[in-house]
Design a protein around this motif. Structure first.
Motif, short mmCIF file in Angstrom:
data_model
loop_
_atom_site.label_atom_id
_atom_site.label_comp_id
_atom_site.label_asym_id
_atom_site.label_seq_id
_atom_site.Cartn_x
_atom_site.Cartn_y
_atom_site.Cartn_z
N ILE A 23 0.87 -1.18 0.00
CA ILE A 23 0.00 0.00 0.00
C ILE A 23 0.90 1.23 0.00
CG2 ILE A 23 -1.63 1.34 1.41
CD1 ILE A 23 -2.79 -1.30 2.39
N PRO A 24 0.66 2.20 -0.88
CA PRO A 24 1.50 3.40 -0.87
C PRO A 24 1.52 4.06 0.51
CG PRO A 24 0.09 3.36 -2.81
CD PRO A 24 -0.37 2.25 -1.93
N LEU A 25 2.70 4.39 0.98
CA LEU A 25 2.82 4.98 2.31
C LEU A 25 2.04 6.28 2.41
CD1 LEU A 25 4.13 4.28 4.98
CD2 LEU A 25 6.14 5.59 4.30
N ILE A 26 1.90 7.00 1.30
CA ILE A 26 1.12 8.24 1.32
C ILE A 26 -0.35 7.96 1.63
CG2 ILE A 26 0.63 8.23 -1.16
CD1 ILE A 26 1.34 11.31 1.11
N ASP A 27 -0.84 6.76 1.24
CA ASP A 27 -2.22 6.39 1.57
C ASP A 27 -2.36 6.13 3.07
OD1 ASP A 27 -2.71 6.61 -1.09
OD2 ASP A 27 -3.29 4.51 -1.41
N VAL A 28 -1.34 5.52 3.66
CA VAL A 28 -1.36 5.30 5.11
C VAL A 28 -1.39 6.65 5.83
CG1 VAL A 28 -0.14 4.30 7.08
CG2 VAL A 28 -0.14 3.11 4.88
N PHE A 29 -0.54 7.55 5.40
CA PHE A 29 -0.48 8.87 6.00
C PHE A 29 -1.78 9.65 5.76
CE2 PHE A 29 0.40 13.43 5.59
CZ PHE A 29 0.94 13.70 6.85
N GLY A 30 -2.22 9.63 4.53
CA GLY A 30 -3.37 10.46 4.15
C GLY A 30 -4.68 9.98 4.72
N HIS A 31 -4.79 8.68 4.98
CA HIS A 31 -6.03 8.15 5.50
C HIS A 31 -6.17 8.41 7.00
CE1 HIS A 31 -8.87 5.71 3.07
NE2 HIS A 31 -9.47 5.56 4.23
N GLY A 32 -5.05 8.48 7.70
CA GLY A 32 -5.10 8.69 9.14
C GLY A 32 -5.70 7.50 9.86
N GLY A 33 -6.16 7.75 11.07
CA GLY A 33 -6.82 6.70 11.82
C GLY A 33 -5.86 5.70 12.42
N ALA A 34 -6.34 4.48 12.63
CA ALA A 34 -5.58 3.47 13.36
C ALA A 34 -5.68 2.12 12.67
CB ALA A 34 -6.08 3.37 14.79
#
Length: 361
Positions: free
Chosen positions: A289-300
């Motif tokens: 998963i693109p790391l920017i998606d992890v960052f951009g989605h937020g949450g836990a």
């Protein structure tokens, strides 16, 4: 010391057998429990298939309720005659998690020191430190949680693993509260328990996702407000459509494979929570998963261990809710079987025919 009958997995992938098993008298801190009922959990099948470890032979079974028969020296939490649900998180009170006030994560849980054996003296490895497909088992006394004896054993014992794992994944790990939207991917026993837990917590939209219409019907009966058969639609898009285009506040992956985890990741709303409670295969990897998606989605992004439960707190409370008619544990009992029917129950589980088969002793 006494000899009783129990179900043993002797070798990887081999059918289980009914064996004579020697149960020693309880030592310090231990208890012998007469088992009344024990659910057939997928974890038992994992043990038989060598998916947990290779410490064969295993004494299977762990979702159990019964009566304490005898206790060893120093035991104060239970006494002979107490009605208990067995648990595999016997909180130590002294590890780093316990000392920081998080006993639900106890890293040093207790098991019995004495060993149950086959008739030739071979030591058995009890599943999850319990081993309850047996007439009587030996456990650490702190693995015994007293509950109201009015609860029937076939239902009460299921709190020992699968139902607690699902309920806790929603309430304890996922933080489901009033009005939140929830999606549960995988509607076997654990997933349906997550749905029941979400309904109990007052969730607004509860979306059940599975490939099997029969399981989706089970989910509706336990509180799902919407169902998605993902064999024909994209579950991520379906979950978004049912949540105003945003995604769910909490997504629970009760399957535990890379594909469903990735679906859960993208099916969340911004700042949403993804909970992994399905047990993955040891070889499974987090999908790319693109790391920017992890960052951009937020949450836990969380995993749930045993529903992050504290048995002494959660088991009595949930039994009380069951007796009040607010938590339908009976709905999880698909059939009651004899101790010799465990292998057939594994086959039914594999084909998705049951929520839980429960061995009655």
């Amino acid at each position: 010391m006494q000899v009783v009958k129990g179900i043993v997995a002797r070798a990887k992938g081999q059918p289980v057998t009914l064996e004579d098993i020697t149960v020693p008298d309880p030592g310090p801190g231990e208890a012998v429990v007469t088992i009344q009922a024990c659910g057939v959990c997928h974890t038992d099948l994992h043990y038989r298939e060598g998916g947990i470890n290779d410490e064969f032979p295993f004494l299977l079974g762990h979702e159990a309720a019964g009566i304490v028969e005898a206790v060893g020296e120093g035991v104060t939490n239970v006494a002979p005659g107490d009605y208990v649900v067995l648990n595999w998180r016997a909180v130590c009170g002294d590890c780093r998690a316990c000392r920081r006030g998080e006993p639900q994560y106890c890293f040093n849980t207790f098991n019995a020191t004495n060993k149950m054996t086959l008739s030739d003296g071979t030591e058995l490895t009890p599943a999850l430190g319990i081993g309850a497909f047996i007439e009587k088992t030996l456990v650490h006394a702190l693995q015994c949680t007293k509950v109201d004896p009015a609860a029937r054993p076939a239902a009460a014992g299921l709190l020992g693993c699968g139902v607690m794992a699902g309920l806790g994944a929603a309430i304890n790990t996922g933080g489901v509260t009033r009005g939140k939207s929830v999606a549960v991917i995988g509607c076997g026993g654990v997933g349906c328990a997550a749905i029941a837990g979400s309904a109990l917590a007052g969730a607004g939209t509860i979306i059940a996702v599975d490939l099997d219409d029969k399981k989706l019907e089970w989910a509706k009966g336990l509180g799902a407000t919407h169902t998605v058969n993902s064999s024909g639609v994209d579950p991520v898009e379906a979950i978004r459509e049912l949540t105003g285009g945003y995604g769910a506040d909490v997504v629970i992956d009760a399957v535990g494979i890379p594909a469903t985890w990735k679906q859960g990741f993208y099916a969340r709303d911004l700042a949403g929570t993804l909970v992994l409670v399905g047990v993955p295969h040891p070889d499974a990897k987090i999908p790319e998963i693109p790391l920017i998606d992890v960052f951009g989605h937020g949450g836990a992004l969380k995993s749930s261990w045993y529903g992050d439960c504290l048995p002494s707190r959660d088991f009595p409370m949930l039994i009380d809710l069951y007796l009040q008619g607010r938590l339908d544990l009976d709905a999880f009992v698909s059939e009651e079987i004899g101790i010799g029917d465990v292998e057939a129950a594994f086959e039914k589980m594999h084909h998705g025919e049951v929520l839980r088969s429960v061995v009655i002793l």
